[in-house]
Scaffold this motif. Structure first.
Motif, PDB file in Angstrom:
ATOM      1  N   VAL A   1     -10.830  -6.529  -1.382  1.00 31.41           N
ATOM      2  CA  VAL A   1     -10.944  -5.401  -0.451  1.00 31.41           C
ATOM      3  C   VAL A   1     -10.687  -5.872   0.979  1.00 31.41           C
ATOM      4  O   VAL A   1     -10.072  -5.153   1.781  1.00 31.41           O
ATOM      5  CB  VAL A   1     -12.332  -4.746  -0.571  1.00 31.41           C
TER       6      VAL A   1
ATOM      7  N   ALA B   1      -7.786  -4.056   3.089  1.00 28.57           N
ATOM      8  CA  ALA B   1      -8.097  -3.447   4.379  1.00 28.57           C
ATOM      9  C   ALA B   1      -7.302  -4.094   5.506  1.00 28.57           C
ATOM     10  O   ALA B   1      -6.797  -3.407   6.404  1.00 28.57           O
ATOM     11  CB  ALA B   1      -9.598  -3.563   4.656  1.00 28.57           C
TER      12      ALA B   1
ATOM     13  N   VAL C   1      -3.732  -2.807   5.359  1.00 29.15           N
ATOM     14  CA  VAL C   1      -3.630  -1.446   5.886  1.00 29.15           C
ATOM     15  C   VAL C   1      -3.626  -1.456   7.412  1.00 29.15           C
ATOM     16  O   VAL C   1      -2.822  -0.761   8.050  1.00 29.15           O
ATOM     17  CB  VAL C   1      -4.784  -0.570   5.347  1.00 29.15           C
TER      18      VAL C   1
ATOM     19  N   ALA D   1      -9.132   0.401   8.464  1.00 26.10           N
ATOM     20  CA  ALA D   1      -9.473  -0.702   7.561  1.00 26.10           C
ATOM     21  C   ALA D   1     -10.873  -0.514   6.996  1.00 26.10           C
ATOM     22  O   ALA D   1     -11.102  -0.704   5.790  1.00 26.10           O
ATOM     23  CB  ALA D   1      -9.371  -2.034   8.308  1.00 26.10           C
ATOM     24  N   THR D   2     -11.799  -0.108   7.863  1.00 25.53           N
ATOM     25  CA  THR D   2     -13.166   0.144   7.395  1.00 25.53           C
ATOM     26  C   THR D   2     -13.193   1.301   6.407  1.00 25.53           C
ATOM     27  O   THR D   2     -13.928   1.280   5.403  1.00 25.53           O
ATOM     28  CB  THR D   2     -14.091   0.439   8.586  1.00 25.53           C
TER      29      THR D   2
ATOM     30  N   VAL E   1     -10.816   2.169   4.350  1.00 27.52           N
ATOM     31  CA  VAL E   1     -10.319   1.685   3.057  1.00 27.52           C
ATOM     32  C   VAL E   1     -11.448   1.008   2.286  1.00 27.52           C
ATOM     33  O   VAL E   1     -11.615   1.214   1.075  1.00 27.52           O
ATOM     34  CB  VAL E   1      -9.142   0.707   3.274  1.00 27.52           C
ATOM     35  N   GLY E   2     -12.224   0.195   2.991  1.00 22.98           N
ATOM     36  CA  GLY E   2     -13.363  -0.455   2.340  1.00 22.98           C
ATOM     37  C   GLY E   2     -14.378   0.551   1.834  1.00 22.98           C
ATOM     38  O   GLY E   2     -14.917   0.398   0.726  1.00 22.98           O
TER      39      GLY E   2
ATOM     40  N   CYS F   1     -13.126   2.074  -1.395  1.00 25.74           N
ATOM     41  CA  CYS F   1     -13.329   1.175  -2.547  1.00 25.74           C
ATOM     42  C   CYS F   1     -14.793   1.122  -2.957  1.00 25.74           C
ATOM     43  O   CYS F   1     -15.121   1.112  -4.149  1.00 25.74           O
ATOM     44  CB  CYS F   1     -12.830  -0.228  -2.197  1.00 25.74           C
TER      45      CYS F   1
ATOM     46  N   GLY G   1     -14.226  -3.914   4.447  1.00 26.27           N
ATOM     47  CA  GLY G   1     -13.109  -3.355   5.200  1.00 26.27           C
ATOM     48  C   GLY G   1     -13.099  -3.837   6.635  1.00 26.27           C
ATOM     49  O   GLY G   1     -12.045  -4.199   7.185  1.00 26.27           O
TER      50      GLY G   1
ATOM     51  N   GLY H   1     -11.901  -7.301   6.809  1.00 24.41           N
ATOM     52  CA  GLY H   1     -10.451  -7.376   6.684  1.00 24.41           C
ATOM     53  C   GLY H   1      -9.776  -7.232   8.028  1.00 24.41           C
ATOM     54  O   GLY H   1      -8.806  -7.956   8.340  1.00 24.41           O
ATOM     55  N   ALA H   2     -10.277  -6.314   8.855  1.00 23.78           N
ATOM     56  CA  ALA H   2      -9.710  -6.145  10.196  1.00 23.78           C
ATOM     57  C   ALA H   2      -9.975  -7.380  11.051  1.00 23.78           C
ATOM     58  O   ALA H   2      -9.084  -7.849  11.779  1.00 23.78           O
ATOM     59  CB  ALA H   2     -10.308  -4.899  10.849  1.00 23.78           C
TER      60      ALA H   2
END
Length: 391
Positions: free
Chosen positions: A85, A89, A92, A121-122, A124-125, A128, A296, A299-300
């Motif tokens: 994830v 993220a 994305v 990005a958050t 997207v998390g 999921c 997410g 990920g950012a």
């Protein structure tokens, strides 16, 4: 039920009538030991302000994931998807920055574009996490199976969206969340306020024990050490600030709120918690959604730190997070653990990674060593739990 759980699971050492909580401080002892050893083996390089600042930045992502993983494991669950994830993220956010041109925006528009990318990005998390939580709580499918499937799905989507290649470069305003620093003065003020708050909170207890005094003393020591580190280099890294905020929230939620007591009750005895009226499904659903949101955000932060989104990023992040939680004293069967312990566990894993890199230990050996440490931590936890239950 809370008093019974505490009596059966807390490991104490009685000396002259004073109770000492060993479980709460074994992570501290382990971290101090590994830092001393690595400092000696690297001739002091490990304890330099520059290296320690970089170490805290590296630990931040695993630390944020470990905070979320603590709550998941406390309710008797697991999430194997967080690493994938993180990658999805980040991709994305990278697609929005590069493919959609948000990295080209200037002025205050650049900051708006960066915030939008981070929120995407958050989001997207969160998506999921919602998917995992819905299947786990509504359809009663084992968390291991669901999150394992999401791990594969998210990794595949990351590769698809990125066409199997890195996405770069990203804007300077977006990279600030992963590469930026607060000024030394602002860092000093924030660290001092946070440390003072923790000390006061420990000493204002009506029934103070040895544990409270040790916590206050530890907070003073950590505050002084942090001031020396961040003043000695460039200040407090932004990822560390984010990590600190979530760490403080996690500690407060678990130790000071009814929700925290419910979470411990779910992991300790789900049947009794259900009979007591604890909304197990809602809480479990919220926890899986929350760890998805944290993944997410990570990920950012990771993409910003690397100035690029990699579809292969985040590999084995879930194992590092689980290792940090277990090393921090949280039981894999649920119901026992603290956020503070998981934070210390994250620093233990990070210090080990950083130290082995300084010593030029190859990645292959690093994985073997970390695997052995995870096995030892789980074995030690199970042994302590079984010995405690026999008392």
């Amino acid at each position: 039920m809370n008093s019974t759980t505490t009596e059966n699971t807390r490991l104490t050492l009685a000396m002259n009538g004073i109770s000492f909580n060993w479980r709460a401080y074994r992570s501290v002892f382990a971290l101090i030991a590994v830092m001393v050893v690595l400092s000696v083996m690297t001739d002091g390089t490990f304890l330099s302000p520059r290296n320690l600042t970089n170490l805290t930045r590296q630990v931040s992502i695993n630390g944020i994931l470990a905070i979320g993983m603590t709550f998941v494991i406390l309710i008797g669950g697991i999430d194997l998807s967080v690493g994938s994830v993180v990658a999805l993220a980040g991709v994305v956010a990278g697609v929005l920055q590069v493919n959609f041109g948000l990295a080209q925006w200037t002025g205050y528009h650049a900051w708006i574009a960066s915030v939008f990318s981070i929120l995407a990005a958050t989001g997207v998390g969160i998506g999921c996490g919602l998917f995992n939580g819905w299947l786990i709580t509504r359809h009663r499918i084992a968390p291991f199976i669901i999150t394992l499937g999401m791990m594969v799905i998210a990794r595949g989507l990351a590769l698809i969206f990125a066409n199997g290649a890195a996405i770069a470069p990203l804007s300077d305003s977006f990279n600030f969340i992963g590469q930026g620093y607060l000024s030394p003065f602002v860092s000093t003020v924030l660290v001092s306020l946070l440390g003072s708050g923790v000390v006061v909170a420990c000493l204002l207890k009506k029934q103070r024990t040895l544990t409270h005094y040790l916590s206050a003393l530890s907070a003073l020591a950590v505050t002084g050490f942090a001031l020396w580190v961040f003043q000695g280099y460039r200040g407090l890294p932004i990822p560390v600030l984010v990590f600190s905020v979530f760490g403080l929230l996690g500690v407060l939620i678990l130790q000071r709120t009814r929700l925290g007591r419910f979470i411990l009750a779910i992991g300790g005895n789900p049947e009794a918690a259900w009979l007591a009226g604890v909304p197990i499904r809602k809480i479990s659903f919220g926890i899986y959604t929350t760890i998805g949101a944290l993944a997410g955000l990570c990920g950012a932060i990771l993409s910003a730190r690397l100035n690029g989104a990699l579809p292969t990023a985040g590999e084995l992040f879930e194992l590092d997070a689980i290792a940090a939680v277990v090393i921090g004293g949280t039981s894999l069967v649920g119901g026992i653990g603290t956020v503070r312990g998981s934070i210390l566990g994250a620093f233990f894993i990070g210090a080990l990674n950083n130290g082995m890199s300084l010593l030029d230990v190859t990645e292959f050996y690093q994985k073997v060593i970390k695997g052995l440490i995870i096995i030892f931590a789980v074995w030690f936890d199970m042994r302590q739990s079984s010995s405690s239950s026999r008392r």
